[in-house]
Motif scaffolding. Structure first.
Motif, PDB file in Angstrom:
ATOM      1  N   LEU A  82       1.325   3.559 -11.837  1.00 10.52           N
ATOM      2  CA  LEU A  82       1.069   2.607 -10.759  1.00 10.52           C
ATOM      3  C   LEU A  82       1.712   1.263 -11.080  1.00 10.52           C
ATOM      4  O   LEU A  82       2.319   0.626 -10.215  1.00 10.52           O
ATOM      5  CB  LEU A  82      -0.433   2.438 -10.555  1.00 10.52           C
ATOM      6  CG  LEU A  82      -1.175   3.583  -9.873  1.00 10.52           C
ATOM      7  CD1 LEU A  82      -2.674   3.345  -9.920  1.00 10.52           C
ATOM      8  CD2 LEU A  82      -0.716   3.730  -8.432  1.00 10.52           C
ATOM      9  N   ILE A 120      -4.732  -3.082 -13.860  1.00  8.68           N
ATOM     10  CA  ILE A 120      -5.056  -2.021 -12.906  1.00  8.68           C
ATOM     11  C   ILE A 120      -6.219  -1.176 -13.392  1.00  8.68           C
ATOM     12  O   ILE A 120      -7.043  -0.723 -12.602  1.00  8.68           O
ATOM     13  CB  ILE A 120      -3.818  -1.128 -12.678  1.00  8.68           C
ATOM     14  CG1 ILE A 120      -2.669  -1.940 -12.092  1.00  8.68           C
ATOM     15  CG2 ILE A 120      -4.152   0.048 -11.771  1.00  8.68           C
ATOM     16  CD1 ILE A 120      -1.375  -1.169 -11.973  1.00  8.68           C
ATOM     17  N   GLN A 122       0.826  -1.204   0.000  1.00 10.79           N
ATOM     18  CA  GLN A 122       0.000   0.000   0.000  1.00 10.79           C
ATOM     19  C   GLN A 122       0.861   1.255   0.000  1.00 10.79           C
ATOM     20  O   GLN A 122       0.515   2.248  -0.644  1.00 10.79           O
ATOM     21  CB  GLN A 122      -0.929  -0.005   1.217  1.00 10.79           C
ATOM     22  CG  GLN A 122      -1.998  -1.077   1.169  1.00 10.79           C
ATOM     23  CD  GLN A 122      -2.857  -1.077   2.416  1.00 10.79           C
ATOM     24  OE1 GLN A 122      -2.341  -1.092   3.546  1.00 10.79           O
ATOM     25  NE2 GLN A 122      -4.168  -1.059   2.249  1.00 10.79           N
ATOM     26  N   THR A 180      -7.450  -0.556  -6.633  1.00  9.02           N
ATOM     27  CA  THR A 180      -6.552  -0.069  -5.590  1.00  9.02           C
ATOM     28  C   THR A 180      -6.564  -0.983  -4.380  1.00  9.02           C
ATOM     29  O   THR A 180      -7.582  -1.637  -4.091  1.00  9.02           O
ATOM     30  CB  THR A 180      -6.951   1.356  -5.158  1.00  9.02           C
ATOM     31  OG1 THR A 180      -6.120   1.771  -4.069  1.00  9.02           O
ATOM     32  CG2 THR A 180      -8.412   1.426  -4.725  1.00  9.02           C
ATOM     33  N   SER A 181      -5.461  -1.025  -3.677  1.00  7.43           N
ATOM     34  CA  SER A 181      -5.373  -1.773  -2.421  1.00  7.43           C
ATOM     35  C   SER A 181      -5.532  -0.853  -1.226  1.00  7.43           C
ATOM     36  O   SER A 181      -5.388  -1.297  -0.085  1.00  7.43           O
ATOM     37  CB  SER A 181      -4.018  -2.485  -2.337  1.00  7.43           C
ATOM     38  OG  SER A 181      -2.962  -1.534  -2.222  1.00  7.43           O
ATOM     39  N   GLU A 195       2.016   1.817  -3.524  1.00 12.16           N
ATOM     40  CA  GLU A 195       0.925   2.325  -4.352  1.00 12.16           C
ATOM     41  C   GLU A 195       0.642   3.795  -4.042  1.00 12.16           C
ATOM     42  O   GLU A 195       0.465   4.606  -4.948  1.00 12.16           O
ATOM     43  CB  GLU A 195      -0.354   1.508  -4.134  1.00 12.16           C
ATOM     44  CG  GLU A 195      -1.492   2.002  -5.028  1.00 12.16           C
ATOM     45  CD  GLU A 195      -2.827   1.342  -4.745  1.00 12.16           C
ATOM     46  OE1 GLU A 195      -3.862   2.017  -4.959  1.00 12.16           O
ATOM     47  OE2 GLU A 195      -2.854   0.176  -4.323  1.00 12.16           O
ATOM     48  N   HIS A 216       0.737   7.116  -6.473  1.00 12.48           N
ATOM     49  CA  HIS A 216      -0.379   8.054  -6.636  1.00 12.48           C
ATOM     50  C   HIS A 216       0.090   9.501  -6.449  1.00 12.48           C
ATOM     51  O   HIS A 216      -0.274  10.394  -7.218  1.00 12.48           O
ATOM     52  CB  HIS A 216      -1.483   7.755  -5.622  1.00 12.48           C
ATOM     53  CG  HIS A 216      -2.358   6.597  -5.983  1.00 12.48           C
ATOM     54  ND1 HIS A 216      -3.089   6.547  -7.151  1.00 12.48           N
ATOM     55  CD2 HIS A 216      -2.616   5.434  -5.323  1.00 12.48           C
ATOM     56  CE1 HIS A 216      -3.762   5.402  -7.200  1.00 12.48           C
ATOM     57  NE2 HIS A 216      -3.487   4.715  -6.100  1.00 12.48           N
TER      58      HIS A 216
END
Length: 373
Positions: free
Chosen positions: A308, A319, A248, A328-329, A251, A255
């Motif tokens: 990503l 994705i 996370q 998303t996670s 990720e 972002h």
């Protein structure tokens, strides 16, 4: 003298003849070799013989990633900083101790690694073009130019000067309108998943972003005049107080890096001024404070998915859905934080949670049926 400093930073000198942090020549201060990733950090995470996998230094050992900087910066100015931070990052709970460090200290430390990596990359020839008449650098000069904001921040710290940011049209009232020249975010990291290393480093020279994960602490810093902090921090408020899984954290870093690609061109232009009274450089972003320069019309779902995918090591096609949604996670469909399932019990609960997004299968036919249904 300080006006000359501004001009000097905007025209970076050769790293073999001038310190890339303070700008002093080797005739004034002889160079010493500095580990770009501090030895205490390498020792904590067992990185000495590990291979650096970030693009700038693929297949290099961490302990070999060094650069020459002057003895004053190495042993005094930045050495004092390292001495202050090493006990915090090597404590039993780094997040707890690092959280008590002031933002400037952490931003300078991250900026030092970020900028030294860039200068080292720019000094090295890309082996794929080594036989060309004009070989390319690992990090091209045009990309290095985009990092000069971080370079200015480093130079100010190295020469005992301050640096602030402001906006076009701000009145000259420092106590109200001068701000930190960066956007810094701190996160607790969930360390329960033993499949992941305890250290990670990501950087993006194009957008001036850097992220570092060490044990229970995760830091993300954008050298952007504080624009992200001012205009987009609310978008990520749902993460406040949450512990992020290493996946996370990666990720989220991607972002934030992507966010910087949707800035209006004027927000990427900076005018530097010297404030003698404050002994500080003031970096004025060329957009007004009252206008949000992050533009929805600049958003590109495919570019977002590719960024990503690059950082999370996934296929962008897995994705991005056909209707432009990103999987998303980080959060549920209702916008709340999604704790990362690690144990069997957590996985069982997650499987029965109707608010979760389900990552689409790779098979195109199955993907079509899923989205059409």
């Amino acid at each position: 003298m300080s006006l000359r400093m501004i001009k000097d930073v905007l025209r970076p000198r050769d790293i073999s003849t001038h310190c890339t942090l303070c700008g002093r020549s080797t005739s004034q201060q002889p160079h010493t070799q500095e580990h770009i990733f501090p030895l205490w950090l390498q020792q904590k995470h067992g990185l000495l013989n590990a291979r650096v996998t970030i693009p700038n230094f693929t297949d290099k050992q961490y302990r070999s990633v060094k650069i020459g900087i002057c003895g004053r910066c190495n042993n005094k100015t930045f050495g004092v900083l390292e001495t202050r931070l090493a006990p915090a990052f090597t404590a039993a709970d780094p997040f707890d101790t690092v959280s008590r460090q002031d933002a400037d200290t952490l931003a300078v430390w991250l900026g030092k690694i970020h900028w030294l990596m860039a200068r080292k990359s720019h000094s090295a020839v890309d082996h794929r073009t080594r036989h060309d008449k004009t070989p390319e650098r690992i990090l091209p000069g045009i990309v290095l130019d985009g990092m000069l904001y971080a370079a200015m921040f480093m130079r100010c710290f190295a020469t005992n000067k301050g640096m602030f940011s402001c906006h076009l049209g701000d009145p000259p009232v420092p106590e109200f309108f001068y701000e930190a020249p960066y956007s810094l975010y701190r996160f607790r990291i969930d360390e329960r998943d033993g499949r992941f290393e305890t250290f990670d480093f990501l950087n993006n020279a194009v957008v001036g972003g850097v992220a570092l994960r060490s044990g229970s602490v995760g830091l993300i810093c954008l050298f952007d005049g504080g624009l992200h902090r001012r205009y987009l921090s609310e978008r990520y408020r749902y993460l406040h107080g949450q512990a992020l899984h290493p996946k996370q954290f990666v990720e989220l870093s991607a972002h934030l890096f992507y966010d910087q690609t949707v800035l209006h061109e004027d927000a990427q232009k900076v005018t530097y001024y010297w404030n003698e009274h404050l002994r500080a450089v003031v970096a004025q972003t060329n957009t007004p404070r009252t206008w949000n320069p992050y533009l929805q019309e600049y958003h590109d779902p495919e570019r977002h998915a590719h960024m990503l995918g690059f950082y999370t090591q996934q296929d962008p096609k897995d994705i991005l859905s056909e209707d432009g949604r990103l999987f998303t996670s980080l959060k549920r469909l209702d916008g709340t934080f999604l704790p990362f399932a690690v144990t069997e019990e957590e996985l069982a609960i997650a499987r029965g949670d109707p608010t979760l997004q389900v990552r689409p299968p790779a098979d195109p036919a199955i993907r079509r049926r899923l989205f059409e249904g």
